[in-house]
Scaffold this motif. Structure first.
Motif, PDB file in Angstrom:
ATOM      1  N   PRO A 170       0.796  -1.235   0.000  1.00  0.00           N
ATOM      2  CA  PRO A 170       0.000   0.000   0.000  1.00  0.00           C
ATOM      3  C   PRO A 170       0.827   1.282   0.000  1.00  0.00           C
ATOM      4  O   PRO A 170       0.263   2.370  -0.150  1.00  0.00           O
ATOM      5  CB  PRO A 170      -0.826  -0.117   1.286  1.00  0.00           C
ATOM      6  N   ALA A 171       2.152   1.168   0.126  1.00  0.00           N
ATOM      7  CA  ALA A 171       2.999   2.366   0.158  1.00  0.00           C
ATOM      8  C   ALA A 171       3.229   2.941  -1.234  1.00  0.00           C
ATOM      9  O   ALA A 171       3.749   4.047  -1.355  1.00  0.00           O
ATOM     10  CB  ALA A 171       4.347   2.043   0.802  1.00  0.00           C
ATOM     11  N   PHE A 172       2.824   2.209  -2.292  1.00  0.00           N
ATOM     12  CA  PHE A 172       3.134   2.644  -3.651  1.00  0.00           C
ATOM     13  C   PHE A 172       1.877   2.786  -4.507  1.00  0.00           C
ATOM     14  O   PHE A 172       0.918   2.034  -4.352  1.00  0.00           O
ATOM     15  CB  PHE A 172       4.092   1.647  -4.318  1.00  0.00           C
ATOM     16  N   CYS A 173       1.928   3.751  -5.427  1.00  0.00           N
ATOM     17  CA  CYS A 173       0.852   3.896  -6.412  1.00  0.00           C
ATOM     18  C   CYS A 173       1.476   4.061  -7.794  1.00  0.00           C
ATOM     19  O   CYS A 173       2.543   4.665  -7.945  1.00  0.00           O
ATOM     20  CB  CYS A 173      -0.060   5.080  -6.081  1.00  0.00           C
ATOM     21  N   ARG A 174       0.803   3.533  -8.787  1.00  0.00           N
ATOM     22  CA  ARG A 174       1.308   3.592 -10.161  1.00  0.00           C
ATOM     23  C   ARG A 174       0.843   4.880 -10.823  1.00  0.00           C
ATOM     24  O   ARG A 174      -0.283   5.346 -10.596  1.00  0.00           O
ATOM     25  CB  ARG A 174       0.797   2.374 -10.937  1.00  0.00           C
ATOM     26  N   THR A 175       1.706   5.462 -11.644  1.00  0.00           N
ATOM     27  CA  THR A 175       1.376   6.749 -12.260  1.00  0.00           C
ATOM     28  C   THR A 175       0.343   6.627 -13.364  1.00  0.00           C
ATOM     29  O   THR A 175      -0.382   7.573 -13.643  1.00  0.00           O
ATOM     30  CB  THR A 175       2.640   7.428 -12.830  1.00  0.00           C
ATOM     31  N   GLN A 176       0.281   5.477 -14.043  1.00  0.00           N
ATOM     32  CA  GLN A 176      -0.727   5.265 -15.075  1.00  0.00           C
ATOM     33  C   GLN A 176      -0.930   3.767 -15.264  1.00  0.00           C
ATOM     34  O   GLN A 176      -0.046   2.966 -14.974  1.00  0.00           O
ATOM     35  CB  GLN A 176      -0.335   5.913 -16.403  1.00  0.00           C
ATOM     36  N   THR A 177      -2.104   3.377 -15.756  1.00  0.00           N
ATOM     37  CA  THR A 177      -2.447   1.966 -15.823  1.00  0.00           C
ATOM     38  C   THR A 177      -1.827   1.257 -17.018  1.00  0.00           C
ATOM     39  O   THR A 177      -1.575   0.051 -16.953  1.00  0.00           O
ATOM     40  CB  THR A 177      -3.976   1.796 -15.883  1.00  0.00           C
ATOM     41  N   ASP A 178      -1.564   1.990 -18.100  1.00  0.00           N
ATOM     42  CA  ASP A 178      -0.957   1.359 -19.268  1.00  0.00           C
ATOM     43  C   ASP A 178       0.560   1.542 -19.232  1.00  0.00           C
ATOM     44  O   ASP A 178       1.096   2.281 -18.407  1.00  0.00           O
ATOM     45  CB  ASP A 178      -1.543   1.928 -20.566  1.00  0.00           C
ATOM     46  N   TRP A 179       1.274   0.855 -20.136  1.00  0.00           N
ATOM     47  CA  TRP A 179       2.723   0.940 -20.171  1.00  0.00           C
ATOM     48  C   TRP A 179       3.187   2.297 -20.684  1.00  0.00           C
ATOM     49  O   TRP A 179       2.558   2.889 -21.559  1.00  0.00           O
ATOM     50  CB  TRP A 179       3.302  -0.169 -21.056  1.00  0.00           C
ATOM     51  N   LEU A 180       4.286   2.794 -20.121  1.00  0.00           N
ATOM     52  CA  LEU A 180       4.820   4.102 -20.496  1.00  0.00           C
ATOM     53  C   LEU A 180       5.506   4.056 -21.861  1.00  0.00           C
ATOM     54  O   LEU A 180       6.165   3.077 -22.208  1.00  0.00           O
ATOM     55  CB  LEU A 180       5.843   4.565 -19.467  1.00  0.00           C
ATOM     56  N   GLU A 181       5.345   5.123 -22.603  1.00  0.00           N
ATOM     57  CA  GLU A 181       6.013   5.270 -23.900  1.00  0.00           C
ATOM     58  C   GLU A 181       6.188   6.755 -24.173  1.00  0.00           C
ATOM     59  O   GLU A 181       5.203   7.513 -24.103  1.00  0.00           O
ATOM     60  CB  GLU A 181       5.166   4.629 -25.004  1.00  0.00           C
ATOM     61  N   PRO A 182       7.391   7.233 -24.456  1.00  0.00           N
ATOM     62  CA  PRO A 182       8.669   6.514 -24.513  1.00  0.00           C
ATOM     63  C   PRO A 182       9.313   6.407 -23.146  1.00  0.00           C
ATOM     64  O   PRO A 182       8.680   6.711 -22.127  1.00  0.00           O
ATOM     65  CB  PRO A 182       9.497   7.422 -25.438  1.00  0.00           C
ATOM     66  N   ASN A 183      10.598   6.052 -23.127  1.00  0.00           N
ATOM     67  CA  ASN A 183      11.362   5.947 -21.894  1.00  0.00           C
ATOM     68  C   ASN A 183      11.463   7.329 -21.242  1.00  0.00           C
ATOM     69  O   ASN A 183      12.056   8.242 -21.812  1.00  0.00           O
ATOM     70  CB  ASN A 183      12.764   5.403 -22.201  1.00  0.00           C
ATOM     71  N   PRO A 184      10.909   7.527 -20.049  1.00  0.00           N
ATOM     72  CA  PRO A 184      10.906   8.858 -19.425  1.00  0.00           C
ATOM     73  C   PRO A 184      12.280   9.330 -18.964  1.00  0.00           C
ATOM     74  O   PRO A 184      12.475  10.528 -18.748  1.00  0.00           O
ATOM     75  CB  PRO A 184       9.955   8.686 -18.241  1.00  0.00           C
ATOM     76  N   LEU A 185      13.254   8.405 -18.819  1.00  0.00           N
ATOM     77  CA  LEU A 185      14.582   8.803 -18.372  1.00  0.00           C
ATOM     78  C   LEU A 185      15.465   9.253 -19.530  1.00  0.00           C
ATOM     79  O   LEU A 185      16.500   9.886 -19.310  1.00  0.00           O
ATOM     80  CB  LEU A 185      15.257   7.655 -17.616  1.00  0.00           C
ATOM     81  N   GLY A 186      15.076   8.913 -20.750  1.00  0.00           N
ATOM     82  CA  GLY A 186      15.781   9.419 -21.920  1.00  0.00           C
ATOM     83  C   GLY A 186      17.086   8.729 -22.264  1.00  0.00           C
ATOM     84  O   GLY A 186      17.710   9.054 -23.272  1.00  0.00           O
ATOM     85  N   ILE A 187      17.523   7.777 -21.453  1.00  0.00           N
ATOM     86  CA  ILE A 187      18.760   7.033 -21.713  1.00  0.00           C
ATOM     87  C   ILE A 187      18.410   5.546 -21.785  1.00  0.00           C
ATOM     88  O   ILE A 187      17.984   4.967 -20.793  1.00  0.00           O
ATOM     89  CB  ILE A 187      19.817   7.250 -20.613  1.00  0.00           C
ATOM     90  N   PRO A 188      18.591   4.898 -22.937  1.00  0.00           N
ATOM     91  CA  PRO A 188      18.265   3.479 -23.044  1.00  0.00           C
ATOM     92  C   PRO A 188      19.403   2.587 -22.558  1.00  0.00           C
ATOM     93  O   PRO A 188      20.578   2.951 -22.657  1.00  0.00           O
ATOM     94  CB  PRO A 188      18.045   3.288 -24.548  1.00  0.00           C
ATOM     95  N   THR A 189      19.051   1.439 -22.008  1.00  0.00           N
ATOM     96  CA  THR A 189      20.068   0.440 -21.693  1.00  0.00           C
ATOM     97  C   THR A 189      20.458  -0.272 -22.984  1.00  0.00           C
ATOM     98  O   THR A 189      19.776  -0.161 -24.008  1.00  0.00           O
ATOM     99  CB  THR A 189      19.543  -0.598 -20.689  1.00  0.00           C
ATOM    100  N   GLU A 190      21.540  -1.050 -22.924  1.00  0.00           N
ATOM    101  CA  GLU A 190      21.943  -1.826 -24.096  1.00  0.00           C
ATOM    102  C   GLU A 190      20.877  -2.844 -24.476  1.00  0.00           C
ATOM    103  O   GLU A 190      20.616  -3.078 -25.666  1.00  0.00           O
ATOM    104  CB  GLU A 190      23.285  -2.510 -23.820  1.00  0.00           C
ATOM    105  N   ARG A 191      20.240  -3.440 -23.482  1.00  0.00           N
ATOM    106  CA  ARG A 191      19.160  -4.405 -23.762  1.00  0.00           C
ATOM    107  C   ARG A 191      17.986  -3.700 -24.430  1.00  0.00           C
ATOM    108  O   ARG A 191      17.352  -4.231 -25.347  1.00  0.00           O
ATOM    109  CB  ARG A 191      18.720  -5.072 -22.460  1.00  0.00           C
ATOM    110  N   GLU A 192      17.700  -2.495 -23.979  1.00  0.00           N
ATOM    111  CA  GLU A 192      16.600  -1.727 -24.570  1.00  0.00           C
ATOM    112  C   GLU A 192      16.885  -1.392 -26.034  1.00  0.00           C
ATOM    113  O   GLU A 192      16.000  -1.514 -26.891  1.00  0.00           O
ATOM    114  CB  GLU A 192      16.376  -0.451 -23.771  1.00  0.00           C
ATOM    115  N   ILE A 193      18.108  -0.976 -26.322  1.00  0.00           N
ATOM    116  CA  ILE A 193      18.482  -0.662 -27.695  1.00  0.00           C
ATOM    117  C   ILE A 193      18.322  -1.886 -28.589  1.00  0.00           C
ATOM    118  O   ILE A 193      17.750  -1.809 -29.691  1.00  0.00           O
ATOM    119  CB  ILE A 193      19.925  -0.139 -27.750  1.00  0.00           C
ATOM    120  N   ALA A 194      18.808  -3.035 -28.119  1.00  0.00           N
ATOM    121  CA  ALA A 194      18.708  -4.266 -28.901  1.00  0.00           C
ATOM    122  C   ALA A 194      17.252  -4.661 -29.131  1.00  0.00           C
ATOM    123  O   ALA A 194      16.876  -5.101 -30.223  1.00  0.00           O
ATOM    124  CB  ALA A 194      19.454  -5.396 -28.195  1.00  0.00           C
TER     125      ALA A 194
END
Length: 210
Positions: A170-194
């Motif tokens: 109960p300490a956490f709440c989600r910002t939105q119910t669907d998946w986020l697009e695009p990456n809000p941090l702006g830096i992709p991991t290598e796995r994300e790029i692949a």
């Protein structure tokens, strides 16, 4: 990481990974202890945090990785650019997170990211997965109100299971119910790029500490 030989998968329940890490002296690690802190759990070779730390000098960054050779490599790359807002530690997050979080400057932890964790596909290996109820409880204890949890995976069931663990607390709440697009941090991991280069989706979510 072609320059070093690295095991793709390790068993975090193995006895060799049960020793809790000893936190470093943060006043030696970071030039500015008053800056907010972002922890990346399972940081691998650290490329993501290295780029993020260079982009956002007003934050401190900490990567945690269970494969020691990757931590050595990541800190070497950090030293090459003389970064004073970035550090990597070797440890098993499921045995060391509470100790690590308790050692940080109070109130400075503001974001935790967990990206593309080992899915541990077999049901009997479910306890090896990173996001367990105990880990969520530790985060809830030390993450201040308004702090963020950023989750992502190329496997939807993995992303959903991580979200399920946070939704159960109960300490956490989600910002939105669907998946986020695009990456809000702006830096992709290598796995994300692949993954994106293959035309496959990435499943992301942000949770906020209430």
């Amino acid at each position: 990481m072609s320059r070093i030989k690295v095991r793709q998968h390790v068993n975090p329940l193995s006895i060799i990974y049960q020793q809790s890490l000893i936190p470093p002296d943060w006043s030696v690690i970071y030039a500015n202890l008053s800056a907010p802190i972002h922890i990346d759990i399972g940081c691998a070779g650290g490329r993501f945090l290295l780029q993020l730390a260079e982009k956002n000098r007003e934050w401190n960054y900490l990567g945690i990785e269970i494969r020691e050779s990757l931590v050595v490599y990541a800190n070497q790359k950090r030293d090459e650019v003389s970064s004073n807002n970035l550090h990597y530690v070797f440890g098993n997050i499921n045995t060391s997170l509470a100790t690590l979080l308790a050692s940080l400057p109070p109130g400075k932890l503001q974001r935790i990211s967990i990206q593309y964790p080992d899915p541990c596909f077999k049901t009997r290996h479910a306890k090896r997965r990173v996001v367990q109820p105990e880990l969520v409880n530790d985060i809830a204890r030390y993450l201040p109100t308004g702090g963020e949890i950023f989750l992502q995976s190329d496997l939807e069931w993995v992303a959903q299971e991580m979200c399920d663990r946070f939704s159960e607390n109960p300490a956490f709440c989600r910002t939105q119910t669907d998946w986020l697009e695009p990456n809000p941090l702006g830096i992709p991991t290598e796995r994300e790029i692949a993954t994106l280069n293959k035309g496959l989706p990435v499943h992301r979510a942000i949770w906020i500490r209430d």
